[in-house]
Design an enzyme around this catalytic site. Structure first.
Site, PDB file in Angstrom:
ATOM      1  N   GLU A 119      31.986  90.583  34.208  1.00 28.95           N
ATOM      2  CA  GLU A 119      32.199  92.040  34.119  1.00 28.95           C
ATOM      3  C   GLU A 119      31.529  92.768  35.285  1.00 28.95           C
ATOM      4  O   GLU A 119      31.816  93.928  35.539  1.00 28.95           O
ATOM      5  CB  GLU A 119      31.692  92.573  32.761  1.00 28.95           C
ATOM      6  CG  GLU A 119      30.190  92.805  32.646  1.00 28.95           C
ATOM      7  CD  GLU A 119      29.369  91.531  32.455  1.00 28.95           C
ATOM      8  OE1 GLU A 119      29.920  90.424  32.616  1.00 28.95           O
ATOM      9  OE2 GLU A 119      28.158  91.652  32.160  1.00 28.95           O
ATOM     10  N   HIS A 131      28.104  86.723  35.235  1.00 31.09           N
ATOM     11  CA  HIS A 131      28.627  87.968  34.664  1.00 31.09           C
ATOM     12  C   HIS A 131      29.985  88.343  35.263  1.00 31.09           C
ATOM     13  O   HIS A 131      30.042  89.025  36.288  1.00 31.09           O
ATOM     14  CB  HIS A 131      27.652  89.109  34.952  1.00 31.09           C
ATOM     15  CG  HIS A 131      26.412  89.063  34.120  1.00 31.09           C
ATOM     16  ND1 HIS A 131      26.335  89.676  32.883  1.00 31.09           N
ATOM     17  CD2 HIS A 131      25.212  88.488  34.329  1.00 31.09           C
ATOM     18  CE1 HIS A 131      25.137  89.465  32.361  1.00 31.09           C
ATOM     19  NE2 HIS A 131      24.431  88.747  33.216  1.00 31.09           N
ATOM     20  N   CYS A 176      25.952  85.463  29.335  1.00 31.16           N
ATOM     21  CA  CYS A 176      24.499  85.523  29.522  1.00 31.16           C
ATOM     22  C   CYS A 176      23.776  85.464  28.171  1.00 31.16           C
ATOM     23  O   CYS A 176      23.803  84.455  27.515  1.00 31.16           O
ATOM     24  CB  CYS A 176      24.147  86.768  30.340  1.00 31.16           C
ATOM     25  SG  CYS A 176      22.529  86.673  31.113  1.00 31.16           S
TER      26      CYS A 176
END
Lengths: 234, 82
Positions: free
Chosen positions: A205, A203, A86
């Protein structure tokens, strides 16, 4: 194996990345403050998402000139693994470690949603644990994720297999309606020429544990760990 | 001395903000507006020095930080004194 998570003022996914490395992958991990002039001994660097320096001027533009950046550039040029997520992707393009730029979403809206991605190339340190052409789901959350580059650069990215992820539909359909931000060629993530620096808007994560709603992101981190272990045993 | 730096999106780079403002202007009845492009205007105050040297420095900082040459063009306007 040790990860480093770079922290800029305004980073806000640093703790999530740290958590993934420490609690999910059960690997060593260390925060690296942007004012540091040297990197600790780590095997892979994560530049997390957020709004470094308030996104002032352009996303990632100011972070590029922080103390730690020349060290990150050296680390990358030595072929070590760098993952920019990002805002991390935006910083990597501003730092010229990746080509192109990320423009304002074509809708002008900040998008926070789960999107489908196609693994366009699974022959990389970051995607080797995915199946070829696998369709995965990951969250995106950004206002400036509209990837842009000139036609020659795009041709290079395509010919060299440097587009790792594209936005698609649930069945892998490639169509404008499944492109959340207007990104050129539906690009969601690309690597540099050497293949050791990945920038991506989604993302991983945020989907690395079942409790988060999916583990498609964990596969990316497992790819990195697997690749590093293999490189280590050589 | 003072300088103005204008940063604009390169031709061919989509400007969704400009497009949206144009649509709004059309809704207001301004049918004659054909294109709107939105950029940045940066005012800089610096220590007095030779015009040529100042221009070189401003172009350098514009290229490195104020603009992103991948997507933007810039123009430097310089005024001595004040």
């Amino acid at each position: 194996m040790k990860f480093g998570v770079v922290v800029f003022p305004g980073s806000n996914c640093d703790a999530d990345c740290f958590y993934t490395a420490e609690k999910v992958l059960r690997e060593e991990v260390e925060y690296i403050w942007h004012q540091n002039n040297h990197l600790p001994a780590v095997d892979a660097l994560i530049i997390p998402g957020g709004f470094s320096y308030g996104d002032y001027l352009r996303c990632g533009a100011v972070a590029r000139f922080s103390n730690i950046m020349p060290e990150i550039v050296k680390f990358a040029e030595n072929g070590r693994l760098v993952l920019g997520i990002c805002n991390g992707f935006q910083i990597l393009t501003e730092a010229k470690l990746l080509p192109g730029a990320l423009l304002r979403n074509d809708s002008l809206k900040f998008i926070c949603a789960d999107v489908y991605l196609k693994v366009e190339n699974n022959n990389s340190p970051f995607t080797n644990a995915y199946q070829p052409g696998e369709i995965i789901k990951m969250p995106v959350a950004h206002g400036e994720g509209n990837y842009f580059c000139d036609p020659e650069t795009l041709a290079g990215l395509k010919n060299e297999g440097r587009i790792l992820f594209t936005y698609c539909g649930p069945e892998g359909e490639s169509a404008a309606e499944y492109n959340p931000n207007g990104s050129l060629a539906n690009i969601a993530g690309i690597v540099n020429k050497q293949g050791n620096v990945l920038g991506m808007m989604p993302h991983p994560e945020r989907c690395a544990e079942t409790i988060l709603g999916g583990t498609d992101g964990l596969t990316l981190f497992n790819s990195i760990c697997g690749w590093l272990r293999k490189a280590d045993s050589k | 001395m003072k300088a103005n730096v204008y940063v604009t999106l390169k031709a061919g780079v989509l400007d969704p903000q400009g497009e949206t403002v144009k649509r709004s202007l059309h809704l207001m009845g301004n049918d004659d507006i054909e294109e709107v492009r939105i950029g940045k205007f940066i005012q800089i105050k610096m220590r007095n020095q030779g015009l040529e040297q100042a221009r070189r420095q401003l172009e350098e900082i514009s290229d490195q930080l104020l603009a992103n040459p991948v997507i933007e063009d810039f123009r430097v306007e310089l005024a001595e004194g004040e």
